[in-house]
Scaffold this active site. Structure first.
Site, short mmCIF file in Angstrom:
data_model
loop_
_atom_site.label_atom_id
_atom_site.label_comp_id
_atom_site.label_asym_id
_atom_site.label_seq_id
_atom_site.Cartn_x
_atom_site.Cartn_y
_atom_site.Cartn_z
N THR A 122 0.86 -1.19 0.00
CA THR A 122 0.00 0.00 0.00
C THR A 122 0.89 1.23 0.00
O THR A 122 1.99 1.21 0.55
CB THR A 122 -0.93 0.05 1.22
OG1 THR A 122 -0.12 0.08 2.38
CG2 THR A 122 -1.86 -1.12 1.27
N GLU A 140 -5.85 -3.04 -1.47
CA GLU A 140 -6.37 -4.27 -0.86
C GLU A 140 -7.52 -4.88 -1.66
O GLU A 140 -8.00 -5.96 -1.33
CB GLU A 140 -6.86 -3.98 0.57
CG GLU A 140 -5.75 -3.72 1.56
CD GLU A 140 -5.30 -2.26 1.62
OE1 GLU A 140 -5.58 -1.50 0.67
OE2 GLU A 140 -4.70 -1.88 2.64
N LYS A 153 -13.77 16.91 12.53
CA LYS A 153 -14.80 16.75 13.56
C LYS A 153 -14.96 18.08 14.28
O LYS A 153 -14.15 18.46 15.10
CB LYS A 153 -14.43 15.64 14.52
CG LYS A 153 -14.38 14.31 13.76
CD LYS A 153 -14.04 13.13 14.63
CE LYS A 153 -14.03 11.87 13.79
NZ LYS A 153 -12.72 11.31 13.54
N TRP A 194 -19.54 16.05 11.67
CA TRP A 194 -18.46 15.72 10.75
C TRP A 194 -18.53 16.60 9.50
O TRP A 194 -19.61 16.83 8.95
CB TRP A 194 -18.55 14.25 10.31
CG TRP A 194 -18.13 13.30 11.40
CD1 TRP A 194 -17.98 13.59 12.72
CD2 TRP A 194 -17.83 11.92 11.25
NE1 TRP A 194 -17.59 12.46 13.40
CE2 TRP A 194 -17.49 11.42 12.53
CE3 TRP A 194 -17.83 11.04 10.16
CZ2 TRP A 194 -17.14 10.09 12.75
CZ3 TRP A 194 -17.47 9.71 10.37
CH2 TRP A 194 -17.12 9.26 11.66
P1 ADP Z 1 -3.35 4.02 0.17
O1 ADP Z 1 -4.49 3.39 0.90
O2 ADP Z 1 -2.04 3.62 0.72
O3 ADP Z 1 -3.49 5.49 -0.10
P2 ADP Z 1 -4.52 3.05 -2.23
O4 ADP Z 1 -4.02 3.40 -3.56
O5 ADP Z 1 -4.93 1.67 -1.97
O6 ADP Z 1 -3.38 3.41 -1.28
O7 ADP Z 1 -5.69 4.06 -1.87
C1 ADP Z 1 -6.99 3.67 -1.55
C2 ADP Z 1 -7.75 4.82 -1.01
O8 ADP Z 1 -7.81 5.89 -1.94
C3 ADP Z 1 -9.19 4.52 -0.70
O9 ADP Z 1 -9.34 3.86 0.52
C4 ADP Z 1 -9.81 5.91 -0.72
O10 ADP Z 1 -9.61 6.59 0.50
C5 ADP Z 1 -9.03 6.62 -1.78
N1 ADP Z 1 -9.78 6.61 -3.04
C6 ADP Z 1 -9.62 5.81 -4.09
N2 ADP Z 1 -10.47 6.15 -5.08
C7 ADP Z 1 -11.21 7.18 -4.64
C8 ADP Z 1 -12.28 7.98 -5.17
N3 ADP Z 1 -12.75 7.80 -6.40
N4 ADP Z 1 -12.81 8.94 -4.39
C9 ADP Z 1 -12.35 9.16 -3.15
N5 ADP Z 1 -11.35 8.47 -2.59
C10 ADP Z 1 -10.78 7.49 -3.31
#
Ligand code: ADP
Length: 547
Positions: free
Chosen positions: A186, A331, A444, A449
């Protein structure tokens, strides 16, 4: 009674065999690190991935041994995708934008045996090789005569010298479809890197799903440009789905600036492109500055972070390109939801349709999702109740590599494991997901929120603003109040008060940020996402006016 159908494991090698047999002449076009354009076909990629497999046999690499890459999107990287996984080894794509210490940590954690890299990353390899204790061979993705002398890197060979002389006859082995195929750490916007370890089965199911009409809708008639890197969750599965449908693929190499991407789209008649909002920002900037239009591009998948409505609007209205807003994560291989309209929405007004397109979309078959409150109680799908988002499905992790961080799943009353995404979301009655925030980015304020994404979306809708990031800062009465850090467009003029006035009527009064901070740049992480942790550090001495 069992069914009487053939029992054939779902293996990645079957994708490349299929592409070779049925779409052998479909093109694979790559902009190389050298800057030139290279052209090959699925047929040649298949033959060369078998040469890679033979080279790995000669290295005595065992089943499930890890082969790492530090590489941009290109045909050699694609050959490794198939040669490494197809022969039963595990492809570990490393993000070269990570800090060198983090790269060494990840390579050691994964116990990589071989690392293949683009020559542009030679300085990085020189900096980390001594710390990577398990790597026994370094392979530069170049011709033999391009390999520099005296690099100081031991056991370094060129890719072409390493695999070029091998036979392209190699019977792909058959094994359990649940065997590991590739891994991805990640990006570490939260905590320590953890690896998702994908299997052949999860990858194949995801490849089928990703190509569906309501997902990425890619076919043998498409020319597909994955701008999303092959080190970012397998370029969202495009290298696999493109083989499954026999699409032409166009790889941008390292040149991700607006002009380079635009030129490639036009030259290769790209119909479908995929990337994160920050890259598309550069592309749109180039189009706007030069009065350009697209002649072939029809659809673009935008995901990885929230796509600002202003960007969806620009693609859709100014350039006639359909935006498919997508949500997913490392994931989840990574696709979770994608936003396409349902039949009943077609009769709605353009405004109503646009409001739907702003959401992250509907779950893809294979992904089950739910939102829960602080006690784990499931919340209604009414588009209003927001809570922690949990997912499950055959391409969602059940554990991290080497059990890092313990059991990641929450178990429900029926004993089923759900993966908590760390995102906060609403789901409407039609099943459309809307990400409100990441749980740790939510502001918050006085027990209520505030979505940082909403605040950012409004700021970037202002014509003078190029980029925005909202964070919460300490407030003695409200605990936290939002402020928004913004980067102005070149030549863009707006004052603090004008921008705050721009929020009036667009969000509830108490959600309007307390202040605007003008900055030169907003810190961006390794996968092109805003690094709020870094921004918070940069603004740690900031004090709210009047507090
Ligand atoms: P990391 O979790 O390490 O940043 P990832 O590339 O797996 O790496 O990122 C996943 C996260 O990115 C998601 O859990 C979400 O928070 C954010 N994310 C992905 N796509 C979107 C989207 N279209 N809109 C908002 N958030 C997004």
């Amino acid at each position: 009674m069992l069914g009487l159908m053939q029992d054939q494991p779902l293996l990645i090698s079957s994708l490349i065999e299929f592409a070779e047999r049925h779409h052998g002449d479909a093109e694979i076009v790559s902009r190389r690190v050298e800057g030139d354009i290279h052209r090959t076909t699925w047929r040649q990629v298949a033959a060369r991935s078998r040469q890679v497999a033979n080279a790995l046999e000669d290295e005595q690499l065992l089943f499930s041994d890890r082969v790492a890459t530090l590489a941009w999107n290109g045909y050699r990287h694609l050959e490794l995708y198939y040669g490494v996984s197809g022969s039963g080894r595990v492809l570990h794509t490393i993000n070269p934008r990570l800090h060198p210490d983090q790269i060494a940590w990840i390579a050691n954690h994964a116990e990589d045996q071989i690392l293949c890299f683009d020559l542009s990353f030679l300085p990085l390899v020189q900096a980390v090789h001594a710390k990577c204790t398990t790597i026994r061979k370094w392979i530069a993705l170049c011709d033999a005569d391009k390999l520099p002398a005296d690099t100081g890197v031991p056991n370094l060979v060129s890719y072409e010298a390493w695999m070029g002389q091998r036979s392209d006859v190699y019977p792909w082995p058959s094994f359990d479809e649940n065997s590991a195929s590739s891994m991805c750490y990640t990006s570490g916007t939260t905590g320590n890197p953890k690896a998702a370890l994908y299997s052949h089965r999860s990858t194949l199911l995801h490849a089928y799903a990703a190509a569906l009409p309501d997902v990425m809708c890619i076919s043998a008639r498409d020319s597909v440009l994955p701008v999303v890197p092959m080190f970012h969750v397998n370029a969202w599965g495009i290298p696999y789905s493109a083989a499954l449908v026999g699409a032409k693929v166009v790889f941008p190499g390292p040149a991700l600036d607006g002009k380079s991407v635009y030129d490639l789209i036009e030259a290769e008649k790209v119909t479908f492109a995929a990337g994160v909002p920050t890259v598309w920002q550069m592309l749109l900037g180039h189009l706007q500055a030069n009065g350009l239009k697209f002649s072939s591009l029809k659809r673009t998948v935008i995901g990885g972070s929230a796509c600002p409505p202003a960007m969806i609007h620009a693609f859709q209205e100014l350039y006639g390109v359909d935006v498919l807003h997508a949500w997913g994560m490392t994931e989840m291989s990574p696709l979770g939801t994608l936003c396409t309209l349902k039949n009943k929405h077609l009769a709605q007004s353009p405004e109503q349709q646009t409001a739907i397109r702003m959401k992250q979309g509907r779950a893809i078959f294979g992904v089950d999702m739910k939102i829960v409150d602080g006690n784990g109680e499931e919340l209604p799908w009414d588009g209003k109740a927001y809570g922690d988002l949990l997912v499950k499905g055959p391409w969602v992790v059940k554990e991290y590599f080497k059990g890092e961080g313990g059991n990641p799943l929450d178990t429900d009353a029926e004993g089923r494991g759900w993966f908590p995404t760390g995102d906060v979301a609403t789901i409407d009655a039609d099943g459309f997901l809307q990400i409100t925030d990441r749980s740790k980015d939510v502001i918050k304020s006085g027990g209520e929120w505030i979505s940082s994404i909403d605040i950012e979306n409004i700021a970037v809708a202002h014509p003078a603003i190029a980029m925005a990031a909202c964070i919460g800062v300490f407030h003695p009465k409200w605990d936290e109040r939002p402020i928004v850090a913004v980067v102005k467009k070149p030549g863009g003029e707006v004052s603090r008060d004008e921008l705050l006035a721009f929020y009036q009527g667009k969000t509830a009064k108490w959600q309007i940020p307390d202040d605007v901070v003008f900055v030169e740049a907003i810190p961006i992480g390794a996968t092109g996402k805003i690094l709020k942790t870094k921004l918070r550090e940069l603004l740690r001495d900031y004090k709210l006016p009047g507090v």
